[in-house]
Design a protein around this motif. Structure first.
Motif, PDB file in Angstrom:
ATOM      1  N   MET A  55       0.825  -1.192   0.000  1.00 28.38           N
ATOM      2  CA  MET A  55       0.000   0.000   0.000  1.00 28.38           C
ATOM      3  C   MET A  55       0.869   1.255   0.000  1.00 28.38           C
ATOM      4  SD  MET A  55      -3.385   0.678   2.049  1.00 28.38           S
ATOM      5  CE  MET A  55      -3.534   2.001   3.194  1.00 28.38           C
ATOM      6  N   ALA A  56       1.956   1.260   0.762  1.00 30.92           N
ATOM      7  CA  ALA A  56       2.826   2.439   0.785  1.00 30.92           C
ATOM      8  C   ALA A  56       3.410   2.708  -0.592  1.00 30.92           C
ATOM      9  CB  ALA A  56       3.934   2.254   1.811  1.00 30.92           C
ATOM     10  N   LYS A  57       3.742   1.641  -1.323  1.00 29.54           N
ATOM     11  CA  LYS A  57       4.297   1.808  -2.673  1.00 29.54           C
ATOM     12  C   LYS A  57       3.276   2.472  -3.590  1.00 29.54           C
ATOM     13  CE  LYS A  57       6.406  -0.609  -6.493  1.00 29.54           C
ATOM     14  NZ  LYS A  57       6.794  -1.866  -7.093  1.00 29.54           N
ATOM     15  N   ARG A  58       2.017   2.043  -3.478  1.00 27.62           N
ATOM     16  CA  ARG A  58       0.967   2.625  -4.311  1.00 27.62           C
ATOM     17  C   ARG A  58       0.838   4.127  -4.034  1.00 27.62           C
ATOM     18  NH1 ARG A  58      -3.933   4.218  -3.374  1.00 27.62           N
ATOM     19  NH2 ARG A  58      -4.078   3.265  -1.347  1.00 27.62           N
ATOM     20  N   LYS A  59       0.844   4.506  -2.768  1.00 31.54           N
ATOM     21  CA  LYS A  59       0.722   5.920  -2.429  1.00 31.54           C
ATOM     22  C   LYS A  59       1.918   6.705  -2.926  1.00 31.54           C
ATOM     23  CE  LYS A  59      -2.374   5.411   1.423  1.00 31.54           C
ATOM     24  NZ  LYS A  59      -2.670   5.716   2.802  1.00 31.54           N
ATOM     25  N   ARG A  60       3.117   6.121  -2.818  1.00 34.03           N
ATOM     26  CA  ARG A  60       4.314   6.798  -3.321  1.00 34.03           C
ATOM     27  C   ARG A  60       4.196   7.017  -4.821  1.00 34.03           C
ATOM     28  NH1 ARG A  60       8.890   9.024  -3.154  1.00 34.03           N
ATOM     29  NH2 ARG A  60      10.776   8.321  -4.176  1.00 34.03           N
ATOM     30  N   GLU A  61       3.710   6.026  -5.539  1.00 36.63           N
ATOM     31  CA  GLU A  61       3.521   6.168  -6.984  1.00 36.63           C
ATOM     32  C   GLU A  61       2.495   7.249  -7.304  1.00 36.63           C
ATOM     33  OE1 GLU A  61       2.590   2.210  -8.270  1.00 36.63           O
ATOM     34  OE2 GLU A  61       4.665   1.543  -8.068  1.00 36.63           O
ATOM     35  N   GLU A  62       1.434   7.326  -6.515  1.00 38.49           N
ATOM     36  CA  GLU A  62       0.431   8.378  -6.721  1.00 38.49           C
ATOM     37  C   GLU A  62       1.049   9.755  -6.500  1.00 38.49           C
ATOM     38  OE1 GLU A  62      -2.891   7.618  -4.179  1.00 38.49           O
ATOM     39  OE2 GLU A  62      -3.371   5.728  -5.167  1.00 38.49           O
ATOM     40  N   ASN A  63       1.874   9.877  -5.467  1.00 30.85           N
ATOM     41  CA  ASN A  63       2.520  11.161  -5.198  1.00 30.85           C
ATOM     42  C   ASN A  63       3.501  11.521  -6.300  1.00 30.85           C
ATOM     43  OD1 ASN A  63       1.081  11.408  -2.840  1.00 30.85           O
ATOM     44  ND2 ASN A  63       2.700  10.582  -1.567  1.00 30.85           N
ATOM     45  N   LEU A  64       4.250  10.554  -6.792  1.00 29.47           N
ATOM     46  CA  LEU A  64       5.184  10.821  -7.887  1.00 29.47           C
ATOM     47  C   LEU A  64       4.440  11.218  -9.152  1.00 29.47           C
ATOM     48  CD1 LEU A  64       7.870   8.052  -7.328  1.00 29.47           C
ATOM     49  CD2 LEU A  64       8.049  10.495  -6.819  1.00 29.47           C
ATOM     50  N   ARG A  65       3.245  10.691  -9.324  1.00 26.54           N
ATOM     51  CA  ARG A  65       2.419  11.053 -10.478  1.00 26.54           C
ATOM     52  C   ARG A  65       2.046  12.537 -10.443  1.00 26.54           C
ATOM     53  NH1 ARG A  65      -1.898   7.580 -10.057  1.00 26.54           N
ATOM     54  NH2 ARG A  65      -0.384   5.917 -10.123  1.00 26.54           N
ATOM     55  N   LEU A  66       1.941  13.100  -9.234  1.00 26.84           N
ATOM     56  CA  LEU A  66       1.659  14.534  -9.106  1.00 26.84           C
ATOM     57  C   LEU A  66       2.741  15.365  -9.793  1.00 26.84           C
ATOM     58  CD1 LEU A  66       0.621  14.788  -5.339  1.00 26.84           C
ATOM     59  CD2 LEU A  66      -0.899  14.946  -7.324  1.00 26.84           C
ATOM     60  N   PRO A 107       3.977  20.200 -14.670  1.00 26.03           N
ATOM     61  CA  PRO A 107       5.205  21.004 -14.691  1.00 26.03           C
ATOM     62  C   PRO A 107       5.274  22.060 -13.584  1.00 26.03           C
ATOM     63  CG  PRO A 107       4.105  21.068 -16.842  1.00 26.03           C
ATOM     64  CD  PRO A 107       3.238  20.285 -15.927  1.00 26.03           C
ATOM     65  N   ASP A 108       4.150  22.649 -13.231  1.00 35.16           N
ATOM     66  CA  ASP A 108       4.146  23.655 -12.172  1.00 35.16           C
ATOM     67  C   ASP A 108       4.444  23.016 -10.813  1.00 35.16           C
ATOM     68  OD1 ASP A 108       3.584  25.816 -13.857  1.00 35.16           O
ATOM     69  OD2 ASP A 108       1.434  25.414 -13.760  1.00 35.16           O
ATOM     70  N   LEU A 109       3.852  21.853 -10.583  1.00 33.49           N
ATOM     71  CA  LEU A 109       4.104  21.162  -9.328  1.00 33.49           C
ATOM     72  C   LEU A 109       5.545  20.658  -9.268  1.00 33.49           C
ATOM     73  CD1 LEU A 109       2.557  20.477  -6.753  1.00 33.49           C
ATOM     74  CD2 LEU A 109       2.271  18.199  -7.671  1.00 33.49           C
ATOM     75  N   ARG A 110       6.049  20.193 -10.401  1.00 34.27           N
ATOM     76  CA  ARG A 110       7.441  19.754 -10.464  1.00 34.27           C
ATOM     77  C   ARG A 110       8.372  20.922 -10.127  1.00 34.27           C
ATOM     78  NH1 ARG A 110      10.836  15.564 -10.654  1.00 34.27           N
ATOM     79  NH2 ARG A 110       9.359  14.351 -11.827  1.00 34.27           N
ATOM     80  N   THR A 132      12.290  17.867   3.230  1.00 33.48           N
ATOM     81  CA  THR A 132      11.115  18.740   3.281  1.00 33.48           C
ATOM     82  C   THR A 132      10.288  18.594   2.011  1.00 33.48           C
ATOM     83  OG1 THR A 132      12.195  20.323   4.741  1.00 33.48           O
ATOM     84  CG2 THR A 132      10.318  21.140   3.464  1.00 33.48           C
ATOM     85  N   ALA A 133      10.946  18.569   0.859  1.00 37.06           N
ATOM     86  CA  ALA A 133      10.246  18.428  -0.418  1.00 37.06           C
ATOM     87  C   ALA A 133       9.439  17.132  -0.453  1.00 37.06           C
ATOM     88  CB  ALA A 133      11.232  18.484  -1.574  1.00 37.06           C
ATOM     89  N   GLU A 134      10.042  16.031  -0.026  1.00 38.30           N
ATOM     90  CA  GLU A 134       9.350  14.738  -0.007  1.00 38.30           C
ATOM     91  C   GLU A 134       8.168  14.777   0.961  1.00 38.30           C
ATOM     92  OE1 GLU A 134       9.772  11.832  -1.707  1.00 38.30           O
ATOM     93  OE2 GLU A 134      11.290  12.808  -2.957  1.00 38.30           O
ATOM     94  N   ASN A 135       8.376  15.367   2.124  1.00 40.70           N
ATOM     95  CA  ASN A 135       7.318  15.452   3.118  1.00 40.70           C
ATOM     96  C   ASN A 135       6.156  16.306   2.612  1.00 40.70           C
ATOM     97  OD1 ASN A 135       6.123  14.962   5.665  1.00 40.70           O
ATOM     98  ND2 ASN A 135       6.902  16.904   6.437  1.00 40.70           N
ATOM     99  N   TYR A 136       6.454  17.450   2.017  1.00 39.80           N
ATOM    100  CA  TYR A 136       5.396  18.319   1.496  1.00 39.80           C
ATOM    101  C   TYR A 136       4.657  17.652   0.326  1.00 39.80           C
ATOM    102  CZ  TYR A 136       6.759  22.446   4.261  1.00 39.80           C
ATOM    103  OH  TYR A 136       7.002  23.335   5.269  1.00 39.80           O
ATOM    104  N   LEU A 137       5.380  16.941  -0.526  1.00 39.12           N
ATOM    105  CA  LEU A 137       4.726  16.248  -1.635  1.00 39.12           C
ATOM    106  C   LEU A 137       3.786  15.180  -1.099  1.00 39.12           C
ATOM    107  CD1 LEU A 137       4.431  15.786  -4.693  1.00 39.12           C
ATOM    108  CD2 LEU A 137       6.324  14.153  -4.506  1.00 39.12           C
TER     109      LEU A 137
END
Length: 87
Positions: free
Chosen positions: A1-12, A16-19, A32-37
């Motif tokens: 489940m954690a992997k799925r959520k990480r993939e969803e966050n990476l999809r964000l 380009p603006d979010l990147r 901080t960047a990882e935590n905020y994402l």
């Protein structure tokens, strides 16, 4: 489940603006960047919105959404979510 959520966050980061926001945060702190994402991903999932829709909202609608979230999750993720949204 954690992997799925990480993939969803990476999809964000396909936005380009979010990147750009994420990369800017990484310049200061990758942690901080990882935590905020992760926190922004959770906020968007819980409120059934996207970062793009959040930015496009009028001020009042966005403020109401954030205030409702803070009230509902005040003992959990809300403080960090507020920091992520403000950044």
């Amino acid at each position: 489940m954690a992997k799925r959520k990480r993939e969803e966050n990476l999809r964000l980061l396909e936005d380009p603006d979010l990147r750009r926001w994420y990369n800017s945060l990484c310049d200061g702190s990758k942690v901080t960047a990882e935590n905020y994402l992760r926190t922004l991903g959770l906020f968007c999932a819980r409120t059934r919105t996207t970062p793009a829709r959040l930015v496009a909202m009028d001020d009042r609608s966005r403020d109401n959404l954030v205030e409702d979230y803070i009230h509902h999750y005040r003992n959990g993720a809300a403080p960090v979510a507020l920091k992520a949204i403000k950044s």
